[in-house]
Design a protein around this motif. Structure first.
Motif, short mmCIF file in Angstrom:
data_model
loop_
_atom_site.label_atom_id
_atom_site.label_comp_id
_atom_site.label_asym_id
_atom_site.label_seq_id
_atom_site.Cartn_x
_atom_site.Cartn_y
_atom_site.Cartn_z
N ILE A 246 -4.33 -3.99 -12.37
CA ILE A 246 -4.58 -3.33 -13.66
C ILE A 246 -4.83 -1.84 -13.43
O ILE A 246 -5.15 -1.43 -12.33
CB ILE A 246 -5.79 -3.98 -14.40
CG1 ILE A 246 -6.97 -4.15 -13.43
CG2 ILE A 246 -5.37 -5.31 -15.01
CD1 ILE A 246 -8.24 -4.63 -14.10
N ARG A 247 -4.72 -1.06 -14.50
CA ARG A 247 -4.98 0.38 -14.42
C ARG A 247 -6.47 0.63 -14.39
O ARG A 247 -7.20 0.14 -15.24
CB ARG A 247 -4.43 1.06 -15.68
CG ARG A 247 -2.95 1.18 -15.69
CD ARG A 247 -2.57 2.66 -15.63
NE ARG A 247 -1.16 2.77 -15.33
CZ ARG A 247 -0.24 3.13 -16.23
NH1 ARG A 247 -0.60 3.41 -17.46
NH2 ARG A 247 1.02 3.22 -15.87
N PHE A 252 -5.81 5.90 -5.20
CA PHE A 252 -5.20 5.61 -3.90
C PHE A 252 -4.20 4.46 -3.98
O PHE A 252 -3.32 4.34 -3.13
CB PHE A 252 -6.27 5.30 -2.84
CG PHE A 252 -6.84 6.53 -2.19
CD1 PHE A 252 -6.00 7.47 -1.60
CD2 PHE A 252 -8.20 6.75 -2.15
CE1 PHE A 252 -6.51 8.60 -0.99
CE2 PHE A 252 -8.73 7.88 -1.54
CZ PHE A 252 -7.88 8.82 -0.96
N THR A 253 -4.38 3.60 -4.95
CA THR A 253 -3.45 2.48 -5.11
C THR A 253 -2.76 2.61 -6.47
O THR A 253 -3.32 3.20 -7.41
CB THR A 253 -4.20 1.13 -5.04
OG1 THR A 253 -5.36 1.22 -5.87
CG2 THR A 253 -4.61 0.80 -3.62
N ARG A 254 -1.55 2.04 -6.59
CA ARG A 254 -0.79 2.15 -7.85
C ARG A 254 -1.56 1.51 -9.00
O ARG A 254 -1.61 2.00 -10.12
CB ARG A 254 0.56 1.43 -7.65
CG ARG A 254 1.45 1.44 -8.87
CD ARG A 254 2.79 0.76 -8.56
NE ARG A 254 3.64 0.74 -9.74
CZ ARG A 254 4.83 0.16 -9.78
NH1 ARG A 254 5.33 -0.43 -8.71
NH2 ARG A 254 5.55 0.17 -10.89
N ASN A 255 -2.15 0.35 -8.71
CA ASN A 255 -3.01 -0.37 -9.66
C ASN A 255 -4.22 -0.86 -8.88
O ASN A 255 -4.27 -0.70 -7.66
CB ASN A 255 -2.26 -1.56 -10.27
CG ASN A 255 -1.12 -1.12 -11.17
OD1 ASN A 255 -1.34 -0.52 -12.22
ND2 ASN A 255 0.12 -1.39 -10.76
N GLY A 282 1.05 -1.13 -4.64
CA GLY A 282 2.09 -0.10 -4.71
C GLY A 282 2.50 0.52 -3.37
O GLY A 282 3.35 1.40 -3.35
N GLN A 283 1.88 0.08 -2.28
CA GLN A 283 2.24 0.62 -0.96
C GLN A 283 2.38 -0.52 0.02
O GLN A 283 1.48 -1.36 0.11
CB GLN A 283 1.15 1.55 -0.45
CG GLN A 283 0.96 2.80 -1.28
CD GLN A 283 -0.42 3.39 -1.05
OE1 GLN A 283 -0.84 3.58 0.08
NE2 GLN A 283 -1.12 3.63 -2.14
N TRP A 284 3.47 -0.52 0.80
CA TRP A 284 3.78 -1.68 1.62
C TRP A 284 2.67 -2.02 2.62
O TRP A 284 2.41 -3.18 2.90
CB TRP A 284 5.12 -1.49 2.34
CG TRP A 284 5.09 -0.46 3.44
CD1 TRP A 284 5.44 0.84 3.34
CD2 TRP A 284 4.67 -0.67 4.79
NE1 TRP A 284 5.25 1.46 4.54
CE2 TRP A 284 4.78 0.56 5.45
CE3 TRP A 284 4.20 -1.78 5.51
CZ2 TRP A 284 4.45 0.72 6.79
CZ3 TRP A 284 3.87 -1.62 6.84
CH2 TRP A 284 3.99 -0.38 7.48
N ASP A 285 1.99 -0.97 3.15
CA ASP A 285 1.01 -1.26 4.21
C ASP A 285 -0.25 -1.94 3.68
O ASP A 285 -1.05 -2.45 4.46
CB ASP A 285 0.65 0.02 4.98
CG ASP A 285 0.12 1.11 4.07
OD1 ASP A 285 0.64 1.27 2.94
OD2 ASP A 285 -0.83 1.79 4.46
#
Ligand code: PEP
Ligand code: MN
Length: 345
Positions: A246-247, A252-255, A282-285
């Motif tokens: 969620i927003r 640092f993270t997309r959600n 939102g980030q693969w790692d």
């Protein structure tokens, strides 16, 4: 209203009760438990109905339903829903979602080409994934961004299922497309942006395929459950709830992946719960640690974005795992699943 029958109440007593409530225009949902039978009633019950029910033979107590969601609630329907996905090919094993096995769905954000779907599908199956994901209709923030291959993409997914053998989950955005997408998909996905598209919810409620409902970017868990209630009340009991982040104010993270959603939803509802760590972070790692945490928290499944070449992906490359990293993750997930009394099938 919920009617709890006495221990040892007979089938005839249950039948007499359901016949009586049908005459009052109420629908009865009977859950025969190992100890006692619980009957959930839907519809406008009059006050004197409650008193009449309490006096009927075999009835222990009559309770009001306090939650706004009914059919999806544990209160109303105590037994867990286990959704069966039929085998993709003759001779393959089918899948159960919501049982002891943790189901892993994997694939690209968007279906990009036939070659991609067939070769990635073969890799994912070999690595131990259970289903293939891939969007043919993409809900993009920009109208200028790639909108998906549409029906052509659905055909590639269907070919993958027939040739490789992974069942398919794919998104539908338009109520007019539900029937058509249902012909290609084993599970229909309603995306986060459409969680409260009530016409779409009613349409997927009328289709005969399981539905995975993703939590909206700014929706509460109660709203997610009410959206699931739309689908179930329209006639489709096979709903999977999906936490996908969620927003929040965090950048640092997309959600913000709300993993507490898993135990909350599993307490409130009998429906299976799947976690999408890819859109969540939102980030693969960050995908692998959150995927493991989701399984530890009790998720019934994961949906993970995997791309053969994330740097070239048309959408969501930054959060996509390479095939190699996905395979490594599955090994770790098996251990986490076992630690919490589950397995990866
Ligand atoms: C997706 O699964 O690719 C997607 C668009 O997800 P969400 O609806 O959760 O953003
Ligand atoms: Mn995506």
């Amino acid at each position: 209203m919920i009617v709890v029958m006495k221990k040892g109440a007979t089938e005839a007593e249950v039948e007499a009760l359901t016949a009586a409530v049908a005459e009052w225009g109420l629908k009865a949902h009977v859950s025969p438990g190992t100890e006692v039978t619980v009957i959930g009633l839907i519809g406008d019950a009059a006050r004197d109905h409650e008193a009449t029910l309490a006096l009927m033979p075999g009835v222990d107590k009559v309770l009001p339903v306090l939650k706004p969601y009914k059919r999806v609630s544990t209160e109303f329907h105590p037994e867990k829903t286990v959704i069966k996905i039929p085998p993709a090919r003759h001779g393959d094993r089918g899948l159960s979602i919501g049982g002891t096995g943790v189901v892993v769905m994997a694939g690209p954000c968007a279906v990009e080409s036939r070659e991609m779907i067939l070769s990635l599908g073969a890799f994912l199956k070999g690595a131990g994934a259970h289903m293939m994901r891939g969007g043919a209709f993409k809900p993009r923030t920009s109208p200028y961004a790639f909108q998906g291959l549409g029906v052509e993409g659905l055909r590639y997914l269907a070919e993958e299922r027939a040739v490789v053998g992974l069942p398919v989950i794919t998104e539908v955005m338009d109520p007019r497309d539900v029937e058509m997408v249902g012909e290609f998909a084993d599970i229909i996905q309603v995306g986060a942006r459409n969680m409260q598209n009530f016409n779409l919810l009613k349409a997927v409620g009328r289709c005969g395929k399981p539905v995975m409902l993703k939590r909206g970017l700014a929706n509460t868990l109660e709203e997610l459950l009410m959206s699931a209630e739309y689908v179930v009340s329209a006639g489709n009991p096979e709903v999977i709830l999906c936490e996908r982040g969620i927003r929040t104010f965090e950048k640092f993270t997309r959600n913000t992946l709300d993993l507490s959603a898993v135990p909350v939803l599993k307490r409130e509802s009998h429906l299976p719960v799947v976690v999408d760590p890819s859109h969540g972070v939102g980030q693969w790692d960050l995908v692998a640690p959150m995927a493991k945490a989701a399984v530890a928290a009790g998720a019934d499944g994961l949906i993970i974005e995997v791309h053969p070449d994330p740097a070239q992906a048309v959408s969501d490359g930054a959060q996509s795992l390479t095939p190699k990293r996905f395979k490594e993750l599955l090994g770790a997930l098996e251990l986490v699943a076992r630690a919490v009394g589950r397995n990866l099938h």
